[in-house]
Design an enzyme around this catalytic site. Sequence first.
Site, PDB file in Angstrom:
ATOM      1  N   LYS A 130      56.396 -88.111  77.318  1.00 33.77           N
ATOM      2  CA  LYS A 130      57.004 -87.058  78.138  1.00 33.77           C
ATOM      3  C   LYS A 130      56.602 -87.241  79.598  1.00 33.77           C
ATOM      4  CE  LYS A 130      58.375 -83.947  74.669  1.00 33.77           C
ATOM      5  NZ  LYS A 130      57.533 -83.913  73.460  1.00 33.77           N
ATOM      6  N   LYS A 209      70.860 -94.572  64.585  1.00 39.61           N
ATOM      7  CA  LYS A 209      70.212 -93.482  63.857  1.00 39.61           C
ATOM      8  C   LYS A 209      70.909 -92.159  64.221  1.00 39.61           C
ATOM      9  CE  LYS A 209      65.997 -90.884  64.215  1.00 39.61           C
ATOM     10  NZ  LYS A 209      64.931 -90.616  63.389  1.00 39.61           N
ATOM     11  N   LYS A 212      70.900 -85.820  67.491  1.00 39.39           N
ATOM     12  CA  LYS A 212      71.657 -85.026  68.454  1.00 39.39           C
ATOM     13  C   LYS A 212      71.635 -85.673  69.830  1.00 39.39           C
ATOM     14  CE  LYS A 212      70.879 -80.681  67.062  1.00 39.39           C
ATOM     15  NZ  LYS A 212      70.085 -79.512  67.214  1.00 39.39           N
TER      16      LYS A 212
END
Length: 342
Positions: A130, A209, A212
Site C-alpha cells: 500500500k 483471475k 473486481k
Amino acid sequence: MAALSLHGTSWFRLSNSMKGKRVLSGIQPSGGLHLGNYFGMMKPMIEFQVENELFCFLVNYHALTSVTDTEKLCRDTLEAAADFLALGLDPEKAVFWVQSDVPEVTELTWLLSNVTGVGLLERSHSYKDKIAKGIAPNHGLLSYPILMTADILLFGGEVVPVGKDQKQHLEISRDIASRFNSTYGETFIIPEPLIADDTGLIPGIDGQKMSKSYNNTLEIFCDHDELQKKVMNIVTDTTPVDEPKDPDSSTLYNIHSFFLDEAGKKQLRSRYETPGLRYGDVKRELADIIWDYFKPFREKRMELAENKDIVIEALNSGAEKARTIAAGYLEKARRNTGLIYK
Ligand code: TRP
C-alpha cells in the site's frame, strides 16, 4: 442440471490433526458477490459448518482502513451477511456475526499492541504494497494485523482458513500470540493457518483471475439480462465457425466446465472439436446454466432482501454466542496482564 465438478472449488485440506477443530475466519464485507468469491472462499468456508465448529464474521472494523463512505459500509455489511445466509451458511450450525457487534475485540487489540514490535508490522507485505502505491499509511493500516490477531485469539480460533494473500498476516498473528503467552503466561491458543489451494480456480471473463479490480467478474445475484450480457463478453478466439476449436485454451470452455460433470465435459469437448460450433450458442447455454445453478440461492437472497429482520436476527444471535466465548478469553487476558486489580 449437471452436477458441479469438483475442481470448481478451492480447497482447504484439513490435516488429520485439524479435524473437528474450531475453524475461524473473517471476511471483508464487499458488495457484488461474484463466482470467484463463491467458489474460492464462500463455498469451501460454508462447508466447514458440517464437520467442524465454524466461526465466521464480517470484518467491518478492518473495512474502515479502506472505506470511508458511511452508507456504503452499512449496506455492504448487511448485504454480505444476506449473501452468506442465502448461500447456505446456517446460523444454527455456525457462529456468524459482524465484527463490530463484539467490540471487545478492540480491547484485546490494545492488549496485543503492547507485545507487538512496530518492525514486525512494518514488514507486512500488504502494508508495504500500500505504501508502494503511494498511500499515506495511517495507524489503522499499520495495526491491521493486530486487530486480525485479536479476531482469532478472542474466540479461541484453532484453524484459520484464508487465501494465499493472508499467509503472512497469519504468521504475524502466531508471533503476537506466542509473544503474549511468553510474556503473561499461557493465555491464547496459537492458531494454525490453512491456506487455500486455489489452483484451477474459475477465471474471469477475460481469462485472468476473477477479481473486481480487473472488472472481469460474473455476479451471482444480478438479473438474467446482466448475466447474459457478461457471459456474451467472455473472450473467445477467432477460429471460424466451420473449423474445430480447442477447448483447452478456451476461457469459455474453462468457465463452462465448472458447471458440468465428467460426462457433460466430455460432450462439450467433442462439440468444440467438431466443426460448426458457434461460441454465441455456447455462451447462451452457459448463461442459463449459471442462472439455474444459483436459482435457489437467488430466491433465498431475494427473500432476505425483503426481510432484513431475518438477517439482523441471525447476526444478533451470532454476536451473542461469539460474545460468550470472547468474555472468557478477555477475562483471562485482563487478569494475566494485571488489569483486574480488585
Ligand atoms: N484480513 C483478512 C482478509 O482481508 C480478513 C480477516 C480479518 C481475517 N480478521 C481475520 C481472516 C481473522 C482470518 C482471521 O481477507
